[in-house]
Design a protein around this motif. Structure first.
Motif, PDB file in Angstrom:
ATOM      1  N   GLY A 170      27.249 -29.763  41.961  1.00 61.08           N
ATOM      2  CA  GLY A 170      26.880 -30.093  43.146  1.00 61.08           C
ATOM      3  C   GLY A 170      25.459 -30.039  43.332  1.00 61.08           C
ATOM      4  O   GLY A 170      24.637 -30.069  42.464  1.00 61.08           O
ATOM      5  N   LYS A 171      25.036 -30.526  44.647  1.00 58.14           N
ATOM      6  CA  LYS A 171      23.657 -30.756  44.955  1.00 58.14           C
ATOM      7  C   LYS A 171      22.629 -29.603  44.454  1.00 58.14           C
ATOM      8  O   LYS A 171      22.990 -28.417  45.002  1.00 58.14           O
ATOM      9  CB  LYS A 171      23.608 -31.075  46.540  1.00 58.14           C
ATOM     10  CG  LYS A 171      22.131 -31.721  46.796  1.00 58.14           C
ATOM     11  CD  LYS A 171      22.120 -31.967  48.160  1.00 58.14           C
ATOM     12  CE  LYS A 171      20.756 -32.280  48.684  1.00 58.14           C
ATOM     13  NZ  LYS A 171      20.626 -32.772  50.031  1.00 58.14           N
ATOM     14  N   ASN A 172      21.679 -29.807  43.848  1.00 56.63           N
ATOM     15  CA  ASN A 172      20.642 -28.647  43.659  1.00 56.63           C
ATOM     16  C   ASN A 172      21.138 -27.629  42.745  1.00 56.63           C
ATOM     17  O   ASN A 172      20.909 -26.555  42.993  1.00 56.63           O
ATOM     18  CB  ASN A 172      19.836 -28.266  44.858  1.00 56.63           C
ATOM     19  CG  ASN A 172      19.189 -29.275  45.733  1.00 56.63           C
ATOM     20  OD1 ASN A 172      18.566 -29.914  45.078  1.00 56.63           O
ATOM     21  ND2 ASN A 172      19.473 -29.278  47.068  1.00 56.63           N
ATOM     22  N   THR A 173      22.049 -28.019  41.990  1.00 55.52           N
ATOM     23  CA  THR A 173      22.462 -26.772  41.057  1.00 55.52           C
ATOM     24  C   THR A 173      22.299 -27.025  39.586  1.00 55.52           C
ATOM     25  O   THR A 173      23.188 -26.732  38.626  1.00 55.52           O
ATOM     26  CB  THR A 173      24.186 -26.746  41.207  1.00 55.52           C
ATOM     27  OG1 THR A 173      24.685 -28.015  40.850  1.00 55.52           O
ATOM     28  CG2 THR A 173      24.497 -26.147  42.710  1.00 55.52           C
ATOM     29  N   ASN A 174      20.989 -27.549  39.078  1.00 57.10           N
ATOM     30  CA  ASN A 174      20.750 -27.897  37.880  1.00 57.10           C
ATOM     31  C   ASN A 174      20.307 -26.716  37.080  1.00 57.10           C
ATOM     32  O   ASN A 174      19.811 -25.663  37.813  1.00 57.10           O
ATOM     33  CB  ASN A 174      19.477 -28.731  37.851  1.00 57.10           C
ATOM     34  CG  ASN A 174      19.877 -29.996  38.329  1.00 57.10           C
ATOM     35  OD1 ASN A 174      20.442 -30.984  37.998  1.00 57.10           O
ATOM     36  ND2 ASN A 174      18.930 -30.286  39.671  1.00 57.10           N
ATOM     37  N   GLY A 175      20.836 -26.621  36.015  1.00 56.34           N
ATOM     38  CA  GLY A 175      20.682 -25.396  35.180  1.00 56.34           C
ATOM     39  C   GLY A 175      20.162 -25.830  33.649  1.00 56.34           C
ATOM     40  O   GLY A 175      19.259 -26.439  33.496  1.00 56.34           O
ATOM     41  N   GLY A 176      20.909 -25.472  32.794  1.00 57.79           N
ATOM     42  CA  GLY A 176      20.454 -25.669  31.333  1.00 57.79           C
ATOM     43  C   GLY A 176      21.157 -26.801  30.856  1.00 57.79           C
ATOM     44  O   GLY A 176      20.745 -27.269  29.824  1.00 57.79           O
ATOM     45  N   GLN A 177      22.432 -27.302  31.212  1.00 54.38           N
ATOM     46  CA  GLN A 177      23.269 -28.104  30.663  1.00 54.38           C
ATOM     47  C   GLN A 177      22.607 -29.731  31.028  1.00 54.38           C
ATOM     48  O   GLN A 177      22.173 -29.782  32.174  1.00 54.38           O
ATOM     49  CB  GLN A 177      24.555 -28.121  31.118  1.00 54.38           C
ATOM     50  CG  GLN A 177      25.429 -26.729  30.753  1.00 54.38           C
ATOM     51  CD  GLN A 177      26.774 -27.091  30.718  1.00 54.38           C
ATOM     52  OE1 GLN A 177      27.475 -28.125  30.506  1.00 54.38           O
ATOM     53  NE2 GLN A 177      27.350 -26.066  31.112  1.00 54.38           N
ATOM     54  N   PHE A 178      22.671 -30.623  30.245  1.00 49.39           N
ATOM     55  CA  PHE A 178      22.368 -32.124  30.213  1.00 49.39           C
ATOM     56  C   PHE A 178      23.522 -32.824  29.703  1.00 49.39           C
ATOM     57  O   PHE A 178      24.415 -32.470  29.031  1.00 49.39           O
ATOM     58  CB  PHE A 178      21.174 -32.170  29.489  1.00 49.39           C
ATOM     59  CG  PHE A 178      21.249 -31.864  28.008  1.00 49.39           C
ATOM     60  CD1 PHE A 178      21.429 -33.016  27.224  1.00 49.39           C
ATOM     61  CD2 PHE A 178      21.204 -30.682  27.555  1.00 49.39           C
ATOM     62  CE1 PHE A 178      21.642 -32.630  25.705  1.00 49.39           C
ATOM     63  CE2 PHE A 178      21.227 -30.495  26.223  1.00 49.39           C
ATOM     64  CZ  PHE A 178      21.481 -31.487  25.457  1.00 49.39           C
TER      65      PHE A 178
END
Length: 265
Positions: A170-178
């Motif tokens: 979802g919006k603004n939920t970036n973490g370690g995964q790409f």
């Protein structure tokens, strides 16, 4: 605007120069402003048309260090869009080099000076779409233990194969995964943070990974391991694993069917 031009040859129709100048004055006072108005309207129309074209994607060249993904199926080299996604690039580099802390999913303790991506596996592979990695658990739900905002650049697009982007839920939920795209797919535009472009030879590795046998959840049956991620800055030689790879060249555009699947973590 040919109808706005006055022909001085018409002076022969008037018996005196005074009459000619009189009519010319009337023309300049009455008709010339009309011509200027027509030209101004044309300029305004052109400006409006240019404004309407603001959605057209402008090609942007990568402008930062490179990341070499040493996978069990070969190296993948991607150059960052550091100017367009500075925070994302900084966080990714920090996780890759161990200079940014992350949370161990099993002990829930903070980890520092340990490379986050080393030994992780690609958990989702979809032919003609994407390969997805960076999951430190291996079930598609792994995370670095924090989230950070999107960096959506209006001039970056999934218009070529080999785009490196952050997966999210979802919006603004970036973490370690790409994830990295195998083909162009502009349906992903403005939904995921693009922060790198992989070279043409790397796209071939991406295609190979995307075509390994997988289960119903698109998880590879035989693990594809990301051994390590090496950050290569300007002037530094690439790691040995990528020494034989071709010089970094943006991949050529390719058409593909739109994928209904979302790239999630």
């Amino acid at each position: 605007n040919s109808y706005c031009k006055f022909s001085f040859s018409s002076a022969r129709l008037f018996p005196t120069m005074r009459a000619h100048m009189f009519l010319l004055t009337i023309f300049l006072v009455g008709f010339a402003p009309f011509c200027m108005g027509v030209q101004a309207h044309a300029q305004d129309t052109q400006t409006s048309q240019n404004s309407d074209d603001s959605h057209i994607v402008v090609s942007v060249a990568p402008n930062g260090p490179s990341a070499v993904f040493d996978t069990s199926m070969g190296p993948i080299s991607c150059k960052f869009f550091e100017k367009q996604a500075p925070k994302t690039v900084a966080i990714f580099i920090g996780l890759a080099e161990g200079t940014k802390s992350w949370i161990d999913p099993y002990t829930q303790t903070k980890v520092l000076h340990k490379h986050y991506y080393d030994g992780t596996k690609f958990t989702r592979v979809v032919p003609e779409f994407i390969i997805q990695g960076g999951d430190n658990i291996g079930n598609g739900r792994g995370t670095a233990g924090f989230t950070f905002p999107d960096e959506i650049d209006p001039y970056l697009s999934f218009d070529t194969p080999g785009k490196l982007a952050m997966a999210n839920s979802g919006k603004n939920t970036n973490g370690g995964q790409f994830f990295i795209t195998e083909q162009a797919d502009t349906s992903l535009d403005q939904r995921y943070t693009i922060f790198g472009q992989c070279d043409l030879s790397s796209v071939e590795v991406i295609k190979a990974i995307a075509r390994v046998k997988r289960d119903r959840n698109d998880k590879p049956i035989q693990s594809v391991v990301l051994k390590t991620v090496t950050i290569v800055r300007q002037g530094e030689p690439p790691p040995q694993s990528a020494a034989t790879a071709s010089e970094s060249t943006p991949a050529s555009p390719a058409r593909s069917e739109k994928q209904a699947s979302k790239v999630q973590k």
